[in-house]
Design a protein around this motif. Structure first.
Motif, PDB file in Angstrom:
ATOM      1  N   PHE A 127       0.826  -1.209   0.000  1.00 25.32           N
ATOM      2  CA  PHE A 127       0.000   0.000   0.000  1.00 25.32           C
ATOM      3  C   PHE A 127       0.862   1.261   0.000  1.00 25.32           C
TER       4      PHE A 127
ATOM      5  N   ALA B 289       1.019   1.545  -3.594  1.00 23.65           N
ATOM      6  CA  ALA B 289      -0.156   1.421  -4.456  1.00 23.65           C
ATOM      7  C   ALA B 289      -1.235   2.450  -4.167  1.00 23.65           C
ATOM      8  N   VAL B 290      -1.277   3.056  -2.969  1.00 26.77           N
ATOM      9  CA  VAL B 290      -2.326   4.048  -2.727  1.00 26.77           C
ATOM     10  C   VAL B 290      -1.999   5.375  -3.403  1.00 26.77           C
ATOM     11  N   SER B 291      -0.751   5.548  -3.811  1.00 31.25           N
ATOM     12  CA  SER B 291      -0.389   6.798  -4.470  1.00 31.25           C
ATOM     13  C   SER B 291      -0.902   6.776  -5.901  1.00 31.25           C
ATOM     14  N   VAL B 292      -0.722   7.898  -6.602  1.00 31.58           N
ATOM     15  CA  VAL B 292      -1.132   7.889  -8.009  1.00 31.58           C
ATOM     16  C   VAL B 292       0.089   7.947  -8.917  1.00 31.58           C
TER      17      VAL B 292
ATOM     18  N   HIS C  53       0.546   2.594  -8.734  1.00 33.56           N
ATOM     19  CA  HIS C  53      -0.888   2.529  -8.448  1.00 33.56           C
ATOM     20  C   HIS C  53      -1.518   1.408  -9.277  1.00 33.56           C
ATOM     21  N   THR C  54      -1.478   0.210  -8.748  1.00 33.16           N
ATOM     22  CA  THR C  54      -2.065  -0.897  -9.481  1.00 33.16           C
ATOM     23  C   THR C  54      -2.623  -1.892  -8.465  1.00 33.16           C
ATOM     24  N   THR C  55      -3.806  -2.423  -8.755  1.00 32.18           N
ATOM     25  CA  THR C  55      -4.537  -3.142  -7.719  1.00 32.18           C
ATOM     26  C   THR C  55      -3.947  -4.512  -7.396  1.00 32.18           C
TER      27      THR C  55
END
Lengths: 420, 483
Positions: B252, B255-258, B263-265
């Motif tokens: 996270f 991944a929570v950043s843009v 940023h990939t699930t």
């Protein structure tokens, strides 16, 4: 041996690729004579599909979306069963041998599903926005540069080629594993275990890739702008979650007749229940990861997918998913006793099947009906119709062979298995 | 049960297909106790002292480079404007990842009834704890003002200063410290019967006292075993979600950043798979050496190593599939920033790192499809090191390639580490090996009580077949303190 085993006519091949072998099953493993278990669901299924066909003439758009939901539900069962068999062989699992024939029977659903996919192919124009030609014409007012960029992947011929590849992989592996197992019933050849492991080892990466891309094609591309790298894992989690429930349910149903008496015990049900519980949590973990990361990133091209599922009544579906797909099964199945009681487990198994359908409905249907959340009667008739036919074929196959892989070298360990 | 009488013919087939024995070399319970306990009781071997000296030099390097950092500030690292996260984060994620195998082996493989885990769980758990300690060093020294490092924790204070609860970096503090605590408790609880064995064998007063304190009055009574096994099962159940959650939370951070490429699930499960991959590789690296030096090849057999190599093959392929999924989905998304981020990874200035990662993590483990290589000690040793090089580069690729060319081309830059960065990384291995060598020297490196329980003799019915009709109890219950 193999020529004798193989079924002769193409129609029976679709339902069961082998001629019946239940004569050679030991008496404990005989499936029994009752035919209600396959005739009733098949009849109900055909009737409901006939009703759905009427629905098609009234509202073809709704029909195609409802049909896709029901079909993807059945696909998730078949994929889950294939994963189940592969993993049991690869891990040399012993506990599961007594229920493996059920999962093998489930995974031979692929050929039937290929036939049942015809309405989806016919309805591609309604289902898949990306099939519309005017999206790709820069002069047209509907020109969509994003979809134009994906056109080399999202186009009808390549879609059909990919679908063919998936089904070739799935059918070939299912056939190999099923035929090795049924052949072992007859011959008891000692090299079969090793062959099953070999097929499974090669099969696992193939099934992983085809399942992931299959989920992108059949479910994710219904909303062609949206993308999520975890989507394949999500579909796997849902499939694997459901198949344990269905295996338990079928075993319980068979035991209500004459089959599997004293063979599948509370110990095996407890293990199936553990997997149901574990994958309830795993599904929630994957679903949460996908939601949380998209919510936190807050990029419009990603959040729009959840936006559609959080308004116009769909928010109730989303909340129901959280409560009924995760919280309730979690608390019901956390206890040891619940996993060992057939009544509770059977109830939860049906619950799981409903929730898996509800999950796929939640993925697909907001694309068709973004502004009014509802469960259309066609969604129910297509789902239960398809599932009835598939379930009937599974029960029919189970009647034709020994109910357990009777010559599996691990069978005695599985029969004597206890959890302590 | 009416069907078990058909089992006799099958029994032969089970032997035919059965796994190789978990413990080879016809060792008795007593042999196991002697072998494992003996290493903690004899005089310190010279070879151990030499290895310890080398590890201490590494530790010294770590301490020195951290002292230098504290004196001068984070400017001594290679960080620059777009690349604000460099070696410190890469090393943090690398070490946390290594720390995944232990709890997976002790908790998840326990729940899945994988009895082979008993030979390796103790040392793998020890490795986990030491790796997490190494990991925790890096965020601690990355805060800039180290005297305020405790601000990472939400401690009530007069200034009403709280950490940012919306930040995944804070979630990391919770996730990693919970993981560390549970792993430590799990490791310690599992060790109590073995510590009691050492206590009962101890001859000197101080050793008896210390071991007596830590073995908590264990006598091997039936009631002790009942409580112990219940506690062990509960801890395994609690630790299982932690194995997944820790590295998910670490993912996270990104991944929570843009940031494109971050940023990939798929990040949470993919990070977990990668962590298990690198953790198992580290276990193989350590145990290949340890089993040879301590002559425990009969306990940690080739069969155990082969199973670990299969897990390395599986998780390596999963990680490789995740790389390809990310790449495909970046293209499929139609988002030009995502597309560029991945193209830049494969062809940009850091392509060398990307292809190192790809070949070490996806391609190289494929050799383990060959049974001969899975069972070859020299090959698996090299492979396990290559895997960890690859996994270090994975974190480097993720961290640096996504940052060094962000949304604003005018600030693009190339990140290269300084000598302090490199020395800190080397030093962290010094810390790790110092701790691991201390473990090998002073604690039972194999879970003696547990491996005794998976020997065929531990089966209550084992002696029924030989007809003496005497020993029908569970030998494992009595063996740990009476020998």
């Amino acid at each position: 041996m193999s020529s004798k085993l193989r079924s002769s006519s193409p129609l029976t091949w679709l339902i069961d690729p082998f001629s019946p072998t239940e004569e050679s099953a030991r008496s404990d493993f005989r499936p029994g004579r009752g035919s209600l278990l396959w005739i009733v669901p098949t009849m109900i299924g055909i009737a409901l599909l006939a009703v759905s066909a009427v629905g098609w003439s009234i509202d073809p758009g709704q029909f195609y979306f409802s049909y896709l939901v029901g079909w993807a539900f059945c696909l998730s069962i078949a994929v889950g069963a294939l994963f189940f068999v592969l993993i049991q062989h690869l891990t040399k699992a012993r506990w599961s041998v007594v229920v493996r024939r059920i999962s093998e029977s489930l995974m031979w659903t692929f050929p039937l599903l290929l036939v049942l996919s015809i309405p989806i192919i016919l309805g591609m124009h309604d289902l898949f926005h990306w099939t519309h030609e005017n999206l790709y014409d820069p002069a047209d007012s509907h020109y969509d540069p994003i979809l134009a960029g994906k056109r080399s992947y999202l186009n009808t011929p390549f879609f059909l080629v990919r679908m063919a590849v998936y089904f070739i992989v799935w059918c070939t592996l299912a056939y190999r594993l099923y035929s090795l197992s049924v052949r072992e019933d007859l011959t008891g050849a000692v090299d079969i275990k090793a062959k099953q492991r070999k097929v499974s080892a090669i099969g696992l990466p193939l099934v992983a890739v085809t399942t992931a891309f299959g989920s992108y094609d059949f479910l994710m591309s219904v909303d062609p702008h949206w993308f999520s790298t975890i989507f394949g894992v999500y579909f796997f989690a849902a499939s694997f979650w459901t198949v344990h429930a269905l295996i338990a349910l079928i075993a319980i149903l068979l035991q209500r007749g004459v089959g599997l008496q004293k063979i599948v015990t509370a110990e095996h049900y407890q293990d199936l229940g553990k997997m149901m519980f574990g994958f309830t949590v795993f599904w929630a973990y994957i679903a949460f990861s996908q939601y949380m990361l998209i919510w936190y990133g807050n990029l419009p091209e990603e959040t729009i997918w959840y936006r559609h599922r959080l308004e116009h009544g769909w928010e109730m579906h989303s909340a129901a998913l959280l409560i009924a797909h995760f919280i309730i099964p979690f608390w019901v199945l956390v206890s040891r006793g619940a996993k060992r009681k057939k009544a509770i487990l059977a109830f939860m198994a049906i619950w799981f099947l409903v929730m898996n359908w509800f999950d796929i409905h939640w993925i697909v249907m907001p694309v068709h009906a973004a502004d009014h959340a509802a469960v259309h009667w066609l969604s129910l008739s297509c789902w239960l119709g398809l599932f009835g036919v598939v379930f009937g074929s599974v029960m029919y196959r189970l009647r034709r062979h020994s109910l357990v892989p009777q010559n599996d070298p691990y069978l005695s360990s599985s029969l004597a298995f206890t959890n302590s | 049960m009416s069907t078990t009488n058909t089992g006799d013919a099958r029994e032969l087939a089970v032997d035919f297909h059965g796994d190789e024995p978990l413990i080879s070399g016809d060792m008795s319970f007593h042999d196991i106790t002697e072998l494992v306990s003996g290493h903690t009781e004899k005089r310190t071997p010279l070879g151990w002292l030499a290895a310890f000296a080398v590890a201490n030099i590494g530790l010294l390097i770590l301490v020195t480079s951290i002292a230098y950092l504290f004196w001068n500030g984070t400017g001594v690292w290679g960080l620059n404007n777009p690349v604000g996260w460099g070696f410190a984060i890469v090393n943090f994620v690398f070490w946390v990842g290594i720390g995944h195998a232990g709890t997976l082996i002790s908790a998840i493989l326990f729940l899945f009834r994988q009895q082979w885990r008993t030979a390796i769980n103790r040392s793998a758990e020890a490795m986990t704890i030491f790796a997490v300690i190494c990991a925790l060093v890096f965020p601690g020294i990355h805060v800039g003002r180290v005297w305020a490092a405790y601000w990472m924790l939400p401690i009530p204070n007069q200034m009403e200063m709280w950490p940012q609860f919306k930040s995944p970096l804070l979630w990391d503090v919770f996730a990693v410290s919970v993981y560390f605590t549970v792993s430590l408790v799990f490791w310690y609880v599992g060790m109590i019967p073995d510590l009691a064995t050492l206590r009962d064998r101890a001859t000197k007063g101080l050793r008896q006292k210390v071991l007596g304190f830590f073995s908590m009055g264990w006598t091997g009574a039936n009631r002790h075993w009942r409580n112990y096994e219940k506690a062990y099962l509960l801890l395994a159940a609690l630790a299982t979600p932690l194995v997944l959650s820790v590295h998910s939370v670490v993912s996270f951070d990104f991944a929570v950043s843009v940031v494109p490429g971050w940023h990939t699930t798929i990040f949470p499960p993919y990070f977990v798979a990668g962590a298990i991959f690198s953790g198992f590789a580290m276990v193989v690296t350590l145990l290949v050496i340890a089993r040879r030096i301590y002559k425990i090849e009969n306990i940690i057999t080739i069969g155990h190593l082969e199973k670990m190599n299969i897990i390395i093959l599986l998780t390596g392929t999963m990680v490789g599939f995740a790389y390809i999924t990310e790449f495909f989905m970046a293209w499929y998304s139609g988002v030009e920033y995502e597309q560029y981020a991945f193209l830049n990874r494969a062809t940009g200035p850091y392509a060398w790192a990307y292809w190192t990662m790809m070949s070490c993590n996806l391609l190289f483990p494929q050799f383990f499809w060959i049974k001969k290589l899975r069972r070859s000690i020299p090959f698996m040793f090299v492979a396990s090191i290559i895997v960890n090089i690859g996994m270090w580069f994975e974190r480097f690729v993720i961290t640096v390639t996504s940052l060094h060319r962000d949304y604003l081309p005018s600030s693009w830059d190339y990140y290269s580490p300084t000598i302090i960065d490199v020395l800190t990384l080397i030093g962290s291995f010094g810390l790790f090996f110092t701790l691991f060598l201390l473990f090998l020297r002073f604690l039972p490196m194999v879970a003696m009580a547990e491996i005794k329980a998976v020997k065929p003799e531990a089966d209550p019915h084992f002696y029924d077949h030989s007809g003496d009709g005497q020993a029908s109890g569970t030998p494992s219950l009595t063996s740990s303190h009476s020998e």
